[in-house]
Design an enzyme around this catalytic site. Sequence first.
Site, PDB file in Angstrom:
ATOM      1  N   SER A 229       1.099  -1.324  -0.231  1.00  9.31           N
ATOM      2  CA  SER A 229       0.195   0.189   0.077  1.00  9.31           C
ATOM      3  C   SER A 229       0.983   0.904  -0.095  1.00  9.31           C
ATOM      4  CB  SER A 229      -0.704   0.073   1.275  1.00  9.31           C
ATOM      5  OG  SER A 229       0.201   0.252   2.701  1.00  9.31           O
ATOM      6  N   VAL A 232       1.999   2.433   4.134  1.00 13.23           N
ATOM      7  CA  VAL A 232       3.383   1.772   4.306  1.00 13.23           C
ATOM      8  C   VAL A 232       4.386   2.180   3.083  1.00 13.23           C
ATOM      9  CG1 VAL A 232       4.317  -0.317   4.135  1.00 13.23           C
ATOM     10  CG2 VAL A 232       1.781  -0.388   4.891  1.00 13.23           C
ATOM     11  N   CYS A 284      -4.039  -4.782  -7.848  1.00  7.91           N
ATOM     12  CA  CYS A 284      -3.359  -3.068  -7.919  1.00  7.91           C
ATOM     13  C   CYS A 284      -3.836  -2.710  -9.344  1.00  7.91           C
ATOM     14  CB  CYS A 284      -1.560  -2.448  -7.463  1.00  7.91           C
ATOM     15  SG  CYS A 284      -0.660  -4.490  -9.037  1.00  7.91           S
ATOM     16  N   GLU A 463       9.305  -3.106 -12.123  1.00  3.89           N
ATOM     17  CA  GLU A 463      10.188  -4.305 -12.215  1.00  3.89           C
ATOM     18  C   GLU A 463       9.828  -4.810 -13.395  1.00  3.89           C
ATOM     19  OE1 GLU A 463       9.547  -6.035  -8.266  1.00  3.89           O
ATOM     20  OE2 GLU A 463       7.883  -5.316  -8.516  1.00  3.89           O
TER      21      GLU A 463
HETATM   22  P1  NAD Z   1       0.076  -4.112   2.793  1.00  2.00           P
HETATM   23  O1  NAD Z   1       1.248  -2.684   2.702  1.00  2.00           O
HETATM   24  O2  NAD Z   1      -0.731  -3.725   4.073  1.00  2.00           O
HETATM   25  O3  NAD Z   1       1.797  -4.673   3.369  1.00  2.00           O
HETATM   26  C1  NAD Z   1       1.831  -5.440   2.317  1.00  2.00           C
HETATM   27  C2  NAD Z   1       3.511  -5.890   2.531  1.00  2.00           C
HETATM   28  O4  NAD Z   1       4.326  -5.236   3.807  1.00  2.00           O
HETATM   29  C3  NAD Z   1       3.234  -7.009   3.764  1.00  2.00           C
HETATM   30  O5  NAD Z   1       3.896  -7.667   4.175  1.00  2.00           O
HETATM   31  C4  NAD Z   1       2.922  -6.294   5.264  1.00  2.00           C
HETATM   32  O6  NAD Z   1       3.611  -7.415   6.451  1.00  2.00           O
HETATM   33  C5  NAD Z   1       4.306  -5.228   4.739  1.00  2.00           C
HETATM   34  N1  NAD Z   1       3.906  -4.132   6.412  1.00  2.00           N
HETATM   35  C6  NAD Z   1       3.096  -3.345   6.409  1.00  2.00           C
HETATM   36  N2  NAD Z   1       3.412  -2.434   7.567  1.00  2.00           N
HETATM   37  C7  NAD Z   1       4.638  -3.026   7.312  1.00  2.00           C
HETATM   38  C8  NAD Z   1       6.087  -1.519   8.192  1.00  2.00           C
HETATM   39  N3  NAD Z   1       5.547  -0.560   8.947  1.00  2.00           N
HETATM   40  N4  NAD Z   1       7.236  -1.414   7.636  1.00  2.00           N
HETATM   41  C9  NAD Z   1       7.061  -3.491   6.996  1.00  2.00           C
HETATM   42  N5  NAD Z   1       6.045  -4.199   6.229  1.00  2.00           N
HETATM   43  C10 NAD Z   1       4.982  -3.589   6.445  1.00  2.00           C
HETATM   44  O7  NAD Z   1      -0.209  -3.954   1.323  1.00  2.00           O
HETATM   45  P2  NAD Z   1      -1.635  -5.633   1.125  1.00  2.00           P
HETATM   46  O8  NAD Z   1      -2.879  -4.975   1.905  1.00  2.00           O
HETATM   47  O9  NAD Z   1      -0.678  -6.246   1.471  1.00  2.00           O
HETATM   48  O10 NAD Z   1      -1.590  -5.626  -0.259  1.00  2.00           O
HETATM   49  C11 NAD Z   1      -2.455  -4.994  -0.760  1.00  2.00           C
HETATM   50  C12 NAD Z   1      -2.124  -2.998  -1.625  1.00  2.00           C
HETATM   51  O11 NAD Z   1      -0.538  -3.492  -2.457  1.00  2.00           O
HETATM   52  C13 NAD Z   1      -2.569  -2.433  -2.270  1.00  2.00           C
HETATM   53  O12 NAD Z   1      -2.277  -1.195  -2.206  1.00  2.00           O
HETATM   54  C14 NAD Z   1      -2.312  -2.808  -3.583  1.00  2.00           C
HETATM   55  O13 NAD Z   1      -2.668  -1.777  -4.527  1.00  2.00           O
HETATM   56  C15 NAD Z   1      -0.678  -2.947  -3.757  1.00  2.00           C
HETATM   57  N6  NAD Z   1       0.163  -3.844  -4.819  1.00  2.00           N
HETATM   58  C16 NAD Z   1       0.320  -3.113  -5.727  1.00  2.00           C
HETATM   59  C17 NAD Z   1       1.116  -3.774  -6.819  1.00  2.00           C
HETATM   60  C18 NAD Z   1       2.358  -3.012  -7.720  1.00  2.00           C
HETATM   61  O14 NAD Z   1       3.179  -3.564  -8.504  1.00  2.00           O
HETATM   62  N7  NAD Z   1       1.628  -1.585  -7.914  1.00  2.00           N
HETATM   63  C19 NAD Z   1       0.865  -5.254  -6.841  1.00  2.00           C
HETATM   64  C20 NAD Z   1       0.190  -5.501  -5.908  1.00  2.00           C
HETATM   65  C21 NAD Z   1      -0.653  -5.544  -4.643  1.00  2.00           C
END
Ligand code: NAD
Length: 496
Positions: A229, A232, A284, A463
């Site tokens: 997200s 984060v 995403c 990527e």
């Molecule tokens: P998230 O940001 O909540 O979590 C992603 C990862 O970050 C998880 O492994 C989580 O445990 C970790 N994380 C959370 N807080 C953290 C911190 N403070 N420090 C370090 N790591 C931390 O996202 P999500 O809910 O798992 O995934 C959904 C999001 O991912 C959506 O916004 C989506 O658009 C995005 N996404 C983007 C792409 C892309 O290529 N642009 C691809 C897939 C998903």
Amino acid sequence: MADTFYNFVDGKWVPAATGETFLDTNPARPEEVIGEFQRSGPEDVDAAVAAASRAYGDWRKTPAPLRGEIIARATRMLVERKPELAETITREMGKVLVDSGYDVQGAITSGEYMAGEGRRMFGDTVPSGLPNRLAMTVRDPVGVVGIVTPWNLPMLMPAWKLFPALVCGNTVVVKPAEDTPHTAVLLFEILEEAGVPPGVANLVTGYGPEAGQALVTHPGVDMISFTGSRAVGKQIAASAGAELKHVSLEMGGKNALVILDDADISEAVTGAMWGGFSTAGQRCTASSRLVVDESVADEVVERLVDGIGTLVVGDGLDPETTVGPIINAKQLDRIHSYTAIGVEEGARLVVGGEKLEETGSGGYFYAPTLFDHATPDMRIAQEEIFGPTITVIRVDGDEEAIAVANGTRYGLSAAVYTRDTVRALRAVRDLEAGLVYLNAPTIGSEIHLPFGGVKDTGNGHRESGTAAIDQFTEIKTVFLDYSGTLQRAHIDEPTE
Ligand code: NAD
């Protein structure tokens, strides 16, 4: 009794030093426990980073073609185990089997491509400005890479980062999403069997603010590769920036699928249905905004309503199902809260907008939802909902369509449906997105092409393909002087 799964550190499966675990459940049937996983903390991350640092010296000197062969072996195992892995993904994160197959196939094609990169990994040879001198560039790995991934593509995301990182000679520590640790464990079992040496690839499961944060702030980590997200990602950028770590971020999207007045409406609606509702909109690149010319909007909405009527929400393992569950109860509530926000803001809720509890399984199901007559500034048109909600914004003409499509902070993917080449090419020129599709929805990528977003979706990296090789290597510029004398650049360089 649920099976217990461990961290993979220095070539061994080990429990977390915290002594704590967490349960991973099936979102279609939350009573079903997938397994018990290690709830890691800073001490576990320390051990994994230390192992990766120790392994780095030998791995970076292992010839890249040999590193590629190990990846090729792992890829063959992914091919053999594809049906079983797809089923694991569906059980763990809910999406229907065809989507889970895509997830595994994405890892496979990444493995095939990156294994081959071991025999390329090209630098440049460049003429020197001085006589009797050669100049060239070679690629060095960055060092220890921390990889943090989301749950929506639980196999593809770690593989997309791991394979290029490893073939380039980096060692890695992976922290997968807490909702999908099982898929990550299976990927690591495969890496182990393929012969990745101890310490080269390490896995630490656990929660973001605990294990994830410990990894991204660890002084022994040279680079962070994060997908997740925006909130984060911003935190990670700030903490990594303070330590001058390399950091590559792939974040959210609010992707527009634009339907111009001359579009093939049937094709456009088919695309919008796939782009908006596959993986229950938890992509995403989901086509979450439809920007539709007013003159065709009634027809588009009518056909969407018909299409939504054919969708079957349920357990992704059931072959009849076309839309699986939402990942967890919190995300289900969040999606539902956006329905209330949309209604409150004055958009027209056409269909859906409710939690579906009639399956009796306790699963986190949400009705495919369509809003019409949204205005571009509404929250449902600006914020990433990450669920099966499509918002239609009506516009008058191409110029307004492109302005609305560009009118969010995100810039991942955009699509345009038109039969007119000139209008299509103007849209390609003007859309602010890292990925643009003509007459195809906003989702889907190919491994040999760069993937990533502009504006708040990313921080300038891509990527996939050779862009991933650029990300995971440092360029070393090499001058080879065979003149036998001191030659001073800019001083002894011949000039007119
Ligand atoms: P998230 O940001 O909540 O979590 C992603 C990862 O970050 C998880 O492994 C989580 O445990 C970790 N994380 C959370 N807080 C953290 C911190 N403070 N420090 C370090 N790591 C931390 O996202 P999500 O809910 O798992 O995934 C959904 C999001 O991912 C959506 O916004 C989506 O658009 C995005 N996404 C983007 C792409 C892309 O290529 N642009 C691809 C897939 C998903």
